[in-house]
Design a protein around this motif. Structure first.
Motif, short mmCIF file in Angstrom:
data_model
loop_
_atom_site.label_atom_id
_atom_site.label_comp_id
_atom_site.label_asym_id
_atom_site.label_seq_id
_atom_site.Cartn_x
_atom_site.Cartn_y
_atom_site.Cartn_z
N GLN A 83 0.82 -1.20 0.00
CA GLN A 83 0.00 0.00 0.00
C GLN A 83 0.85 1.26 0.00
N GLY A 84 2.07 1.12 0.45
CA GLY A 84 2.90 2.29 0.59
C GLY A 84 2.50 3.08 1.83
N VAL A 85 2.99 4.28 1.92
CA VAL A 85 2.70 5.11 3.07
C VAL A 85 1.47 5.96 2.75
N SER A 86 0.52 5.92 3.64
CA SER A 86 -0.71 6.67 3.46
C SER A 86 -0.75 7.82 4.46
N ASP A 87 -1.39 8.90 4.08
CA ASP A 87 -1.57 10.02 5.00
C ASP A 87 -2.67 9.73 6.00
N GLU A 88 -3.54 8.78 5.68
CA GLU A 88 -4.68 8.48 6.55
C GLU A 88 -4.23 7.62 7.71
N LEU A 89 -4.69 7.97 8.92
CA LEU A 89 -4.38 7.20 10.12
C LEU A 89 -5.51 6.22 10.37
N THR A 90 -5.18 4.94 10.45
CA THR A 90 -6.23 3.93 10.63
C THR A 90 -5.92 2.95 11.75
N SER A 91 -4.67 2.59 11.91
CA SER A 91 -4.32 1.55 12.89
C SER A 91 -3.89 2.17 14.22
N GLU A 92 -3.93 1.35 15.26
CA GLU A 92 -3.45 1.79 16.58
C GLU A 92 -1.99 2.23 16.48
N ARG A 93 -1.25 1.51 15.66
CA ARG A 93 0.16 1.85 15.46
C ARG A 93 0.32 3.25 14.88
N ASP A 94 -0.55 3.60 13.90
CA ASP A 94 -0.51 4.94 13.30
C ASP A 94 -0.71 6.01 14.38
N PHE A 95 -1.70 5.80 15.25
CA PHE A 95 -2.03 6.80 16.27
C PHE A 95 -0.90 6.95 17.29
N LYS A 96 -0.22 5.86 17.61
CA LYS A 96 0.92 5.95 18.53
C LYS A 96 2.11 6.63 17.86
N PHE A 98 2.20 8.75 15.34
CA PHE A 98 2.02 10.14 14.94
C PHE A 98 1.41 11.02 16.02
N LYS A 99 1.47 10.57 17.26
CA LYS A 99 1.01 11.42 18.37
C LYS A 99 1.83 12.71 18.37
N GLY A 100 1.14 13.85 18.43
CA GLY A 100 1.81 15.15 18.42
C GLY A 100 1.97 15.74 17.03
N PHE A 101 1.66 14.96 15.99
CA PHE A 101 1.76 15.44 14.61
C PHE A 101 0.49 16.18 14.21
N PRO A 102 0.59 17.09 13.24
CA PRO A 102 -0.61 17.78 12.74
C PRO A 102 -1.52 16.84 11.98
N VAL A 103 -2.82 16.91 12.28
CA VAL A 103 -3.81 16.08 11.61
C VAL A 103 -4.99 16.91 11.13
N ASN A 104 -5.64 16.41 10.12
CA ASN A 104 -6.88 16.97 9.62
C ASN A 104 -7.96 15.94 9.91
N VAL A 105 -9.01 16.35 10.60
CA VAL A 105 -10.10 15.45 10.96
C VAL A 105 -11.33 15.86 10.16
N GLU A 106 -11.81 14.94 9.34
CA GLU A 106 -13.02 15.18 8.57
C GLU A 106 -14.19 14.67 9.41
N LEU A 107 -15.18 15.55 9.60
CA LEU A 107 -16.29 15.24 10.49
C LEU A 107 -17.57 14.91 9.73
N ASN A 108 -18.43 14.16 10.40
CA ASN A 108 -19.73 13.78 9.87
C ASN A 108 -20.80 14.36 10.79
#
Length: 155
Positions: A83-96, A98-108
């Protein structure tokens, strides 16, 4: 190649991937090229990273199964990748990671005009996502989150 044969090929490749501890993420056939190109994107079911060697090793059983299936009666080029590197955070590993990194949250949020929030990833729990927006922690229930992706902060 008709849709039924593509579906059969995809099911075949999913089965082969599962036998190798992999998951078929996508299958793309470029039938406008000669020979046609079969692009397969895989990931490991245990969450480990896919290496180039993994793609090379997986090539042989995939080729063998495609040949034995008689689904294709033409020459083809097989491309297997991760898949390569994605900008989207999906896994628990991603959240750990990239903690402290800038994120964009799309809301519903149906009753709000706010569709995006930008901030620093602060915390993720099973129920909510917390981001730091200019020093204030905003907790967003996951029921309102559509997508979380890395970004650059804008003032």
């Amino acid at each position: 190649m008709n849709k039924e044969k593509i579906r059969q090929l995809e099911n075949l490749l999913k089965k082969v991937a599962k036998e190798w501890g992999l998951q078929l993420i996508s299958l793309n056939l470029k039938t406008n090229l000669n020979p046609i190109v079969i692009e397969i994107i895989i990931k490991k079911t245990n969450g480990d990273e896919i290496s180039l060697d993994d793609c090379v090793v997986f090539n042989s059983p995939v080729s063998k199964e495609i040949e034995n299936s008689n689904l294709l009666n033409c020459s083809y080029v097989l491309e297997i990748s991760s898949q390569g590197v994605s900008d989207e955070l999906t896994s628990e590993r991603d959240f750990k990671t990239f903690k402290g990194f800038p994120v964009n949250v799309e809301l519903n949020q149906k009753n709000s005009k706010i569709k995006f929030l930008n901030g620093l990833l602060y915390e993720k729990s099973k129920d909510f996502l917390a981001i730091n927006i200019k020093g204030k922690i905003k907790r967003i229930p996951f029921t309102e989150v559509l997508r979380i992706s890395l970004c650059t902060l804008k003032d």
